[in-house]
Enzyme design. Structure first.
Site, short mmCIF file in Angstrom:
data_model
loop_
_atom_site.label_atom_id
_atom_site.label_comp_id
_atom_site.label_asym_id
_atom_site.label_seq_id
_atom_site.Cartn_x
_atom_site.Cartn_y
_atom_site.Cartn_z
N ASP A 436 -6.11 -6.67 46.22
CA ASP A 436 -5.48 -5.72 45.32
C ASP A 436 -5.76 -4.31 45.81
O ASP A 436 -6.93 -3.95 46.05
CB ASP A 436 -6.04 -5.90 43.90
N GLU A 479 0.93 -4.58 43.44
CA GLU A 479 0.08 -4.19 44.57
C GLU A 479 -0.90 -5.30 44.95
O GLU A 479 -1.87 -5.07 45.66
CB GLU A 479 -0.70 -2.91 44.24
#
Length: 561
Positions: A436, A479
């Site tokens: 992430d 993301e």
């Protein structure tokens, strides 16, 4: 007589003794050079410890930089490539920092520490030098840069190195010409300012490129120009010279790496893979030879074996299936269409009977097309190639994330299920990684979504480049990324992602005149006997959340480990 024999014996052994003496001298010289290098490495380690005690002491960094230069020279002469490469990267990074004359940030210090770690990990590399051949060699992932702008050269070299490219800088065109005589790079990048400073046209470069044509007949060295203004006349001259790309300053390094990746030989499409099931082994072998001669991968499958398992392992792009294959080609087609992995796979029937009723039955059974025997090689090859290319384009739209080119969430889970099944059957390890991007919302808010998209693409590119083709890489959402590493233990996966994490943190991203860096957090989980796919994903997710709670920009293992 005995004296005479001794003289003969002495004379016959004299050349051998000379060789032994020379060999001993060379070994002795090498040992001395290795001892000097070892002493220098100990000295630089001592300087590094002095700096760590006071990170505001820029003079200590300057001392380290000065000691690096002889280490680069010595390791290069001894053929210790890993030490030379680590020292060279460290030298470039320190040079950029020292020029700014400000104390490094915490992130920059961790980057320097990483290269020190790499440098000293390879001290065990003190062995025989790498073998080198005087014959012409094609350098992999190599770039030659023609520019007198030292800072630009160092920045390009530093930024592209994180993506596996190695740069050699030339400030004189005659030196470039000499290098071309025995080694060609993948890319030649030319700064147009070089020609402007010397009041030269591109004619000199054109003459050099003309000389290397016989060596580089396949045009594997790609020409790229960088220019301040990018006016039409300069662009036209570059195109006439054979330039594949033209970039403007200030360079967007994300765009530069995009261009390098697109033009790189490894970017060429994978060979079509064709599975053949035919009632006649001689005919099947003929198809196989025809397709292989055309540069494809073809495998004959035995219908008496476990067809589904064999197909899952081979992963064909197309199946050639004999309609009358016992017990029934039509039933085999129906069976394959019931499996999620083969729902959209091109399935082409082959038949000796040109019968409309049979053709309809074949289509109803899940076939896409029917070819009637005998099939000429002149028709078989283009037919298979076109079908494979068309299906790959459609599958790419369905399976790939449009921004990054990675597997989308659904496709990743399908691929993960296949790899988990294979790992269990072969009793091999498999590790799942969840990544992430840190503070990604802040990047979007401060620099805008297009810049955020470029950061996502940079991480996606780095994952694809630094991981194996057998690894499954997907954009999990937003993301977040996911990676499945078959045949990889948790320990080895940790080392792999630690290198990727550090390399990604070095990359500079640009927005107008702003330069910033980004990091990611990572969670790892290894497949256990009791794990379902959902439980494996949850274990990696828990490790990721743990990495975030501990301050981000780090790797954590799932709690059970």
């Amino acid at each position: 007589m005995a004296v005479f024999r001794q003289r003969i014996h002495h004379t016959m052994n004299k050349p051998s003794q000379k060789k032994e003496t020379l060999k001993y001298k060379l070994q002795n010289l090498r040992q001395k050079l290795l001892l000097n290098l070892s002493t220098d490495l100990k000295k630089i380690l001592s300087l590094w410890k002095t700096y760590i005690a006071n990170t505001s002491n820029l003079q200590a960094l300057e001392n380290i930089y000065q000691w690096l230069l002889p280490i680069i020279t010595q390791s290069s002469e001894l053929g210790l490539d890993k030490i030379c490469y680590a020292a060279h990267n460290l030298e470039i990074h320190l040079k950029i920092l020292l020029r700014k004359k400000v104390s490094p940030t915490h992130l920059q210090i961790s980057q320097i520490a990483y290269f020190f770690q790499t440098l000293f990990q390879n001290r065990g590399d003190f062995s025989a030098p790498s073998s080198s051949s005087p014959t012409f060699q094609k350098q992999l992932n190599s770039i030659y840069l023609l520019s007198e702008d030292t800072l630009l050269g160092e920045e390009i070299s530093w930024q592209v190195s994180h993506f596996g490219y190695h740069t050699k800088i030339f400030q004189k065109i005659e030196n470039l010409e000499k290098e071309f005589l025995h080694s060609l790079p993948n890319f030649l990048i030319c700064d147009t300012l070089f020609f402007q400073k010397h009041n030269q046209s591109f004619l000199t470069l054109s003459q050099i490129l003309e000389k290397i044509k016989p060596i580089d007949s396949a045009k594997k060295t790609k020409l790229i120009f960088i220019d301040q203004n990018g006016n039409t006349q300069t662009r036209l001259e570059a195109v006439q010279l054979g330039a594949e790309a033209f970039l403007q300053k200030p360079l967007d390094y994300s765009e530069l790496v995009d261009v390098l990746d697109q033009l790189h030989p490894s970017h060429s499409p994978l060979k079509p893979r064709v599975a053949i099931l035919d009632n006649n082994l001689q005919v099947a072998t003929q198809y196989q030879q025809t397709l292989q001669e055309a540069g494809m991968l073809a495998q004959i499958l035995n219908p008496k074996e476990e067809i589904v398992e064999k197909l899952l392992e081979f992963q064909p792009d197309l199946i050639l299936l004999d309609m009358f294959l016992p017990p029934s080609g039509l039933d085999i087609a129906r069976m394959l269409r019931q499996h999620s992995a083969f729902v959209s796979l091109p399935l082409v029937f082959t038949s000796t009977q040109n019968d409309l009723e049979k053709q309809i039955l074949a289509l109803e059974a899940g076939g896409d097309y029917v070819l009637y025997k005998p099939i000429s090689p002149q028709y078989l090859v283009p037919f298979v190639r076109c079908r494979v290319e068309h299906n790959r384009r459609l599958r790419s739209l369905m399976l790939k994330d449009s921004l990054t080119g990675l597997f989308n969430h659904t496709a990743f889970h399908e691929q993960l299920a296949r790899e988990v099944s294979l790992a269990r059957r072969l009793k091999q390890p498999l590790t799942l990684a969840m990544l992430d991007l840190d503070y990604f919302k802040s990047i979007n808010d401060q620099y805008g979504h297009p810049t955020g998209d470029r950061v996502l693409k940079v991480l996606a590119r780095m994952l694809k480049q630094r991981l194996r083709k057998s690894d499954i890489v997907g954009r999990y959402g937003g993301e977040e990324f996911a990676v499945a590493l078959p045949q990889t233990s948790l320990e080895n996966a940790t080392k792999i992602f630690e290198e990727i994490r550090l390399a990604f943190s070095y990359v500079q991203h640009t927005y107008q005149s702003n330069i910033f860096q980004s990091t990611f957090s990572c969670g790892l989980a290894e497949l256990q006997n009791s794990h379902t796919i959902l439980e494996l994903c949850e274990a990696a997710d828990q490790a990721l959340y743990q990495a975030k709670r501990k301050g981000r920009n780090r790797i954590c293992l799932n709690p059970s480990k």
